[in-house]
Design an enzyme around this catalytic site. Structure first.
Site, PDB file in Angstrom:
ATOM      1  N   SER A 128      38.924  22.883  16.889  1.00 32.93           N
ATOM      2  CA  SER A 128      38.989  21.452  17.149  1.00 32.93           C
ATOM      3  C   SER A 128      40.437  21.064  17.371  1.00 32.93           C
ATOM      4  O   SER A 128      41.340  21.612  16.730  1.00 32.93           O
ATOM      5  CB  SER A 128      38.419  20.698  15.942  1.00 32.93           C
ATOM      6  OG  SER A 128      38.956  19.390  15.878  1.00 32.93           O
TER       7      SER A 128
ATOM      8  N   GLU B 255      26.119  26.353  22.070  1.00 31.69           N
ATOM      9  CA  GLU B 255      25.758  24.976  22.452  1.00 31.69           C
ATOM     10  C   GLU B 255      25.677  24.844  23.966  1.00 31.69           C
ATOM     11  O   GLU B 255      24.805  24.155  24.497  1.00 31.69           O
ATOM     12  CB  GLU B 255      26.789  23.996  21.887  1.00 31.69           C
ATOM     13  CG  GLU B 255      26.688  23.868  20.369  1.00 31.69           C
ATOM     14  CD  GLU B 255      27.916  23.210  19.741  1.00 31.69           C
ATOM     15  OE1 GLU B 255      27.798  22.750  18.610  1.00 31.69           O
ATOM     16  OE2 GLU B 255      28.989  23.177  20.383  1.00 31.69           O
TER      17      GLU B 255
ATOM     18  N   TYR C  69       7.225  22.382  57.957  1.00 39.66           N
ATOM     19  CA  TYR C  69       8.628  22.225  57.554  1.00 39.66           C
ATOM     20  C   TYR C  69       9.079  20.771  57.619  1.00 39.66           C
ATOM     21  O   TYR C  69       8.704  20.020  58.526  1.00 39.66           O
ATOM     22  CB  TYR C  69       9.542  23.071  58.463  1.00 39.66           C
ATOM     23  CG  TYR C  69      11.005  22.930  58.093  1.00 39.66           C
ATOM     24  CD1 TYR C  69      11.561  23.667  57.062  1.00 39.66           C
ATOM     25  CD2 TYR C  69      11.823  22.004  58.753  1.00 39.66           C
ATOM     26  CE1 TYR C  69      12.880  23.508  56.690  1.00 39.66           C
ATOM     27  CE2 TYR C  69      13.156  21.843  58.390  1.00 39.66           C
ATOM     28  CZ  TYR C  69      13.679  22.595  57.359  1.00 39.66           C
ATOM     29  OH  TYR C  69      14.980  22.424  56.992  1.00 39.66           O
TER      30      TYR C  69
ATOM     31  N   HIS D 172       8.257  25.407  10.125  1.00 37.10           N
ATOM     32  CA  HIS D 172       8.686  24.026   9.832  1.00 37.10           C
ATOM     33  C   HIS D 172      10.116  23.990   9.297  1.00 37.10           C
ATOM     34  O   HIS D 172      10.479  23.067   8.561  1.00 37.10           O
ATOM     35  CB  HIS D 172       7.761  23.343   8.815  1.00 37.10           C
ATOM     36  CG  HIS D 172       6.308  23.513   9.121  1.00 37.10           C
ATOM     37  ND1 HIS D 172       5.599  22.638   9.893  1.00 37.10           N
ATOM     38  CD2 HIS D 172       5.440  24.502   8.768  1.00 37.10           C
ATOM     39  CE1 HIS D 172       4.340  23.043   9.999  1.00 37.10           C
ATOM     40  NE2 HIS D 172       4.222  24.189   9.325  1.00 37.10           N
TER      41      HIS D 172
ATOM     42  N   LYS E 172      38.122  23.927  11.835  1.00 38.86           N
ATOM     43  CA  LYS E 172      36.862  24.117  12.554  1.00 38.86           C
ATOM     44  C   LYS E 172      36.783  25.418  13.337  1.00 38.86           C
ATOM     45  O   LYS E 172      37.751  25.886  13.909  1.00 38.86           O
ATOM     46  CB  LYS E 172      36.639  22.956  13.530  1.00 38.86           C
ATOM     47  CG  LYS E 172      36.416  21.647  12.841  1.00 38.86           C
ATOM     48  CD  LYS E 172      35.023  21.547  12.276  1.00 38.86           C
ATOM     49  CE  LYS E 172      34.250  20.573  13.127  1.00 38.86           C
ATOM     50  NZ  LYS E 172      32.929  20.940  13.399  1.00 38.86           N
TER      51      LYS E 172
HETATM   52  N1  ARG Z   1      19.343  24.433  57.032  1.00 40.16           N
HETATM   53  C1  ARG Z   1      17.904  24.360  57.130  1.00 40.16           C
HETATM   54  C2  ARG Z   1      17.276  24.571  55.754  1.00 40.16           C
HETATM   55  O1  ARG Z   1      17.954  25.054  54.894  1.00 40.16           O
HETATM   56  C3  ARG Z   1      17.440  25.436  58.042  1.00 40.16           C
HETATM   57  C4  ARG Z   1      16.211  25.101  58.799  1.00 40.16           C
HETATM   58  C5  ARG Z   1      16.479  24.055  59.798  1.00 40.16           C
HETATM   59  N2  ARG Z   1      15.290  23.768  60.559  1.00 40.16           N
HETATM   60  C6  ARG Z   1      15.122  22.629  61.148  1.00 40.16           C
HETATM   61  N3  ARG Z   1      14.019  22.456  61.753  1.00 40.16           N
HETATM   62  N4  ARG Z   1      16.022  21.666  61.119  1.00 40.16           N
HETATM   63  O2  ARG Z   1      16.141  24.217  55.506  1.00 40.16           O
END
Ligand code: ARG
Length: 460
Positions: free
Chosen positions: A276, A289, A316, A155, A282
């Site tokens: 400072s 920090e 993806y 504390h 200072k």
């Molecule tokens: N520059 C893209 C990334 O970093 C690579 C993959 C691209 N793939 C795609 N289907 N457009 O994710």
């Protein structure tokens, strides 16, 4: 150059290209991309897509490109969508039409996963070395002030006396766990994704284990859809980076306090402090920090990628390109903070008197007394208020522990026999804490030896 385009009648707009291009940051993956592409060329040779001669021509050309990339001019004016496209374009410029075969049965989705994994393995090693260097500095600081006694706090109130090396070893333990986390992050990154194709698995019979061996990976990934959708390995690194930054930030916070005029335990070196522009007297702990400040920034990188990933449908999505800037920035800030923390620790001098005075002017010995009473047969729930009363009396009369004459103690409570007065000296009480992990001087000496051994083990 583009790696797609046949089904389009028009080209991408300038605004779209500018918005979506990633070369300005993913060029950091250049080396990993070249190495991955060289390994992929060998895989293509093994499945008969490339002849031995073609493969050699590609490998040599990639080696030349790698040399050229040492000059900053290499990337100047490049308009490629990303680093993967750039490497293929440069390969074509260098090796001619044979380069057209390199992107057979490979998708950028798996390529980007591979490149980041290669990059991360090395980054984890680098970060682990920098953590170890800071740990070494903490041990040196402990050895410079082996006997210094300081108040330990709960504390932010003085709680019990501890040895300064014991305090430093607490930070050492945090950093040991951090080092382990980065080893784990490395292990998780070390799965080889090539052969996954865009998402469904490559249509070519690559020996994925052989590619993994070629690139020094311990494992291959198990599921092609997972590969295209996964950024867990980046999150693992960002989490490990965040926890390490949290630890550095707490060290920074402590040392900012310890180096105030009010505490005046620590003198930070001129080389890590600033003045400072207005107030001539200072000497500010800006280095500490900034470590504390950058901690927030690294946490931001972790939450940024968590947010990016959380709603993405499998597999993806281009959103995932947003993983790299937080990753690279977090790594950079972490490396810098580890180096800075080390320089601060190396520069710091502990003044033993102020913390000792803080110890002697407070009742950090109260627990030692209560425990001594309990060892001599007074049940602890009784011993606690007896010592509490002694503290209250002292507060009322303005007495410090060492102001008490041994024979006067019994006036507070008969259990406080004169021989207990030795415990009014904090160094005596500390000797009762000779337990594994405690601040007893012998325990701390052993802990310092073990800590050094643990660090030496990683060097071998
Ligand atoms: N520059 C893209 C990334 O970093 C690579 C993959 C691209 N793939 C795609 N289907 N457009 O994710």
């Amino acid at each position: 150059m583009k790696l797609w385009g046949g089904r389009f009648e028009g080209g991408p707009s300038e605004v779209f290209l500018r918005f979506s291009g990633s070369l300005h940051f993913d060029r950091r993956l250049f080396d990993a991309d070249v190495r991955g592409t060289q390994a992929f060329a060998r895989a293509l040779e093994r499945v008969g897509i490339l002849s031995a001669g073609e493969r050699l021509a590609i490998s040599d050309a990639l080696e030349k490109i790698r040399d050229q990339a040492r000059s900053p001019a290499f990337f100047e004016g490049a308009l490629d969508e990303d680093v993967h496209t750039l490497v293929i374009r440069k390969l074509k410029e260098q090796a001619g039409p044979v380069a057209d075969k390199i992107h057979t049965g490979r998708s950028r989705n798996e390529q980007v996963s591979l490149d980041v994994r290669i990059w991360l393995r090395e980054e984890c090693d680098l970060v682990r070395e920098k953590i170890a260097a800071l740990e070494r500095s903490l041990l040196d600081c402990a050895n410079r002030h082996r006997d210094a006694v300081v108040p330990g706090y709960t504390h932010l109130r003085r709680a019990q006396a501890v040895l300064w090396p014991h305090y430093l070893l607490a930070h050492f333990e945090m950093l040991e766990r951090d080092r382990e986390r980065f080893l784990e992050a490395r292990r998780r990154a070390s799965f080889m994704p090539l052969g996954s194709g865009a998402l469904a698995g490559s249509g070519f019979p690559f020996d994925r284990e052989a590619i993994a061996r070629d690139l020094g990976f311990e494992n291959v990934t198990e599921n092609s859809m997972d590969v295209s959708a996964d950024r867990d390995f980046v999150l693992d690194f960002l989490y490990a980076a965040s926890v390490t930054m949290l630890h550095l930030s707490r060290l920074a916070e402590d040392w900012i306090i310890f180096s105030t005029d009010e505490f005046s335990w620590l003198e930070l070196g001129d080389e890590v402090t600033s003045g400072s522009s207005l107030m001539p007297q200072k000497k500010n702990p800006d280095s500490l920090e900034l470590i504390r400040g950058k901690c927030g920034r690294v946490f931001g990188s972790l939450s940024s990628l968590m947010m990016t990933m959380k709603g993405l449908p499998l597999t993806y999505n281009r959103d995932m390109q947003e993983d790299k800037e937080p990753l690279f920035d977090a790594a950079l800030q972490l490396e810098g903070s580890l180096e800075m923390a080390r320089a601060v620790v190396d520069s710091a001098k502990l003044r033993p008197l102020p913390p000792m005075k803080a110890v002697e002017e407070s009742w950090v010995v109260a627990t030692d007394l209560a425990e001594a009473l309990a060892r001599e047969g007074t049940p602890f729930p009784k011993a606690h208020p007896i010592v509490g009363k002694l503290v209250l009396e002292s507060v009322r009369s303005g007495k410090k522990p060492l102001d008490w004459k041994p024979e006067d103690l019994a006036r507070v409570a008969p259990e406080l026999t004169p021989d207990l007065a030795r415990l009014l000296d904090p160094r005596v009480g500390m000797k009762s804490r000779e337990i594994l992990g405690g601040t007893g001087p012998e325990s701390v000496a052993r802990a310092l030896v073990r800590a050094k051994e643990r660090l030496e083990r990683i060097q071998s």
